[in-house]
Design a protein around this motif. Structure first.
Motif, PDB file in Angstrom:
ATOM      1  N   PHE A   1      12.477   6.891   1.440  1.00 60.67           N
ATOM      2  CA  PHE A   1      13.839   6.498   1.754  1.00 60.67           C
ATOM      3  C   PHE A   1      14.878   7.587   1.499  1.00 60.67           C
ATOM      4  O   PHE A   1      15.894   7.647   2.171  1.00 60.67           O
ATOM      5  N   PHE A   2      14.630   8.424   0.505  1.00 65.97           N
ATOM      6  CA  PHE A   2      15.607   9.417   0.086  1.00 65.97           C
ATOM      7  C   PHE A   2      14.880  10.556  -0.618  1.00 65.97           C
ATOM      8  O   PHE A   2      13.923  10.314  -1.349  1.00 65.97           O
TER       9      PHE A   2
ATOM     10  N   GLU B   1      11.910   1.353  -8.382  1.00 72.71           N
ATOM     11  CA  GLU B   1      11.017   2.475  -8.707  1.00 72.71           C
ATOM     12  C   GLU B   1      10.535   3.165  -7.433  1.00 72.71           C
ATOM     13  O   GLU B   1      10.440   4.393  -7.378  1.00 72.71           O
ATOM     14  N   TRP B   2      10.254   2.385  -6.414  1.00 68.88           N
ATOM     15  CA  TRP B   2       9.813   2.958  -5.143  1.00 68.88           C
ATOM     16  C   TRP B   2      10.933   3.758  -4.491  1.00 68.88           C
ATOM     17  O   TRP B   2      10.737   4.883  -4.050  1.00 68.88           O
ATOM     18  N   LEU B   3      12.130   3.191  -4.457  1.00 71.58           N
ATOM     19  CA  LEU B   3      13.273   3.878  -3.851  1.00 71.58           C
ATOM     20  C   LEU B   3      13.544   5.220  -4.526  1.00 71.58           C
ATOM     21  O   LEU B   3      13.818   6.204  -3.866  1.00 71.58           O
ATOM     22  N   HIS B   4      13.459   5.257  -5.841  1.00 69.85           N
ATOM     23  CA  HIS B   4      13.857   6.454  -6.594  1.00 69.85           C
ATOM     24  C   HIS B   4      12.711   7.379  -6.987  1.00 69.85           C
ATOM     25  O   HIS B   4      12.941   8.379  -7.661  1.00 69.85           O
TER      26      HIS B   4
ATOM     27  N   LYS C   1       0.836  -1.207   0.000  1.00 73.08           N
ATOM     28  CA  LYS C   1       0.000   0.000   0.000  1.00 73.08           C
ATOM     29  C   LYS C   1       0.874   1.262   0.000  1.00 73.08           C
ATOM     30  O   LYS C   1       0.620   2.205  -0.751  1.00 73.08           O
ATOM     31  N   ASP C   2       1.920   1.273   0.805  1.00 71.18           N
ATOM     32  CA  ASP C   2       2.821   2.435   0.860  1.00 71.18           C
ATOM     33  C   ASP C   2       3.546   2.636  -0.468  1.00 71.18           C
ATOM     34  O   ASP C   2       3.698   3.770  -0.938  1.00 71.18           O
ATOM     35  N   ALA C   3       3.994   1.556  -1.086  1.00 68.50           N
ATOM     36  CA  ALA C   3       4.695   1.662  -2.374  1.00 68.50           C
ATOM     37  C   ALA C   3       3.771   2.203  -3.460  1.00 68.50           C
ATOM     38  O   ALA C   3       4.172   3.046  -4.276  1.00 68.50           O
ATOM     39  N   ILE C   4       2.528   1.737  -3.478  1.00 65.17           N
ATOM     40  CA  ILE C   4       1.551   2.217  -4.457  1.00 65.17           C
ATOM     41  C   ILE C   4       1.245   3.703  -4.223  1.00 65.17           C
ATOM     42  O   ILE C   4       1.214   4.499  -5.154  1.00 65.17           O
ATOM     43  N   THR C   5       1.044   4.080  -2.958  1.00 64.46           N
ATOM     44  CA  THR C   5       0.776   5.481  -2.609  1.00 64.46           C
ATOM     45  C   THR C   5       1.931   6.384  -3.030  1.00 64.46           C
ATOM     46  O   THR C   5       1.722   7.449  -3.622  1.00 64.46           O
ATOM     47  N   ASP C   6       3.146   5.966  -2.737  1.00 61.94           N
ATOM     48  CA  ASP C   6       4.324   6.799  -3.027  1.00 61.94           C
ATOM     49  C   ASP C   6       4.596   6.931  -4.518  1.00 61.94           C
ATOM     50  O   ASP C   6       4.974   7.999  -4.992  1.00 61.94           O
ATOM     51  N   THR C   7       4.440   5.852  -5.263  1.00 62.89           N
ATOM     52  CA  THR C   7       4.816   5.864  -6.682  1.00 62.89           C
ATOM     53  C   THR C   7       3.666   6.205  -7.616  1.00 62.89           C
ATOM     54  O   THR C   7       3.896   6.658  -8.739  1.00 62.89           O
TER      55      THR C   7
END
Length: 160
Positions: A74-75, A65-68, A50-56
């Protein structure tokens, strides 16, 4: 108890890894404790996708893709550790694991080798499958996994 590696100020961390050592208190420097943290299995299984979908904004991003992404946790400008002091080097900008609340981290119990090219759903499903097959007797809130993306300080790896 583990002795501190150097004479930095002492800190403590309750061991929640196993019910038999629930009262054990690990002592050491903040740096030493930070290096021994893992991300909660509860977070991985129930919130990470859920967090990865929200962020990206993607239905199923890769871990890279999530990291960047521009809203990365994360950054970057929206990172949760952006304004926090790193316990490992004392500089501004800390790892995800150092910035999150205690329920999302704890003394590491397992190490995970993985790839940034994995889709977040693949990562979550693989970890959940492993848990169901091999670790189901241990409650997921007592399992803390070393995953480099969460535990490494991306501010030092990716630059300021």
């Amino acid at each position: 108890p583990l002795p501190p590696r150097h004479s930095a100020p002492a800190a403590t961390l309750r061991c929640k890894a196993h019910s038999m050592c629930g009262s054990l208190v690990l002592k050491g420097s903040e740096k030493h404790l930070s290096e021994k943290l893992g991300v909660s299995l509860n977070y991985i299984m129930f919130s990470l996708l859920k967090d990865a979908i929200t962020d990206t904004g993607c239905k199923d991003p890769t871990m890279a893709e999530w990291l960047h992404c521009s809203r990365s946790r994360f950054f970057g400008e929206r990172a949760i550790g952006r304004l926090k002091k790193c316990p490992r080097d004392g500089l501004q900008g800390c790892s995800f694991i150092d910035a999150v609340s205690d329920g999302m981290k704890g003394p590491l119990t397992h190490y995970l080798s993985w790839s940034y090219s994995y889709r977040v759903s693949t990562f979550v499903n693989a970890v959940a499958d492993w848990y169901c097959r091999f670790e189901h007797q241990t409650p997921p809130d007592r399992i803390f996994i070393y995953v480099c993306m969460f535990c490494n300080n991306q501010w030092r790896l990716l630059g300021d």
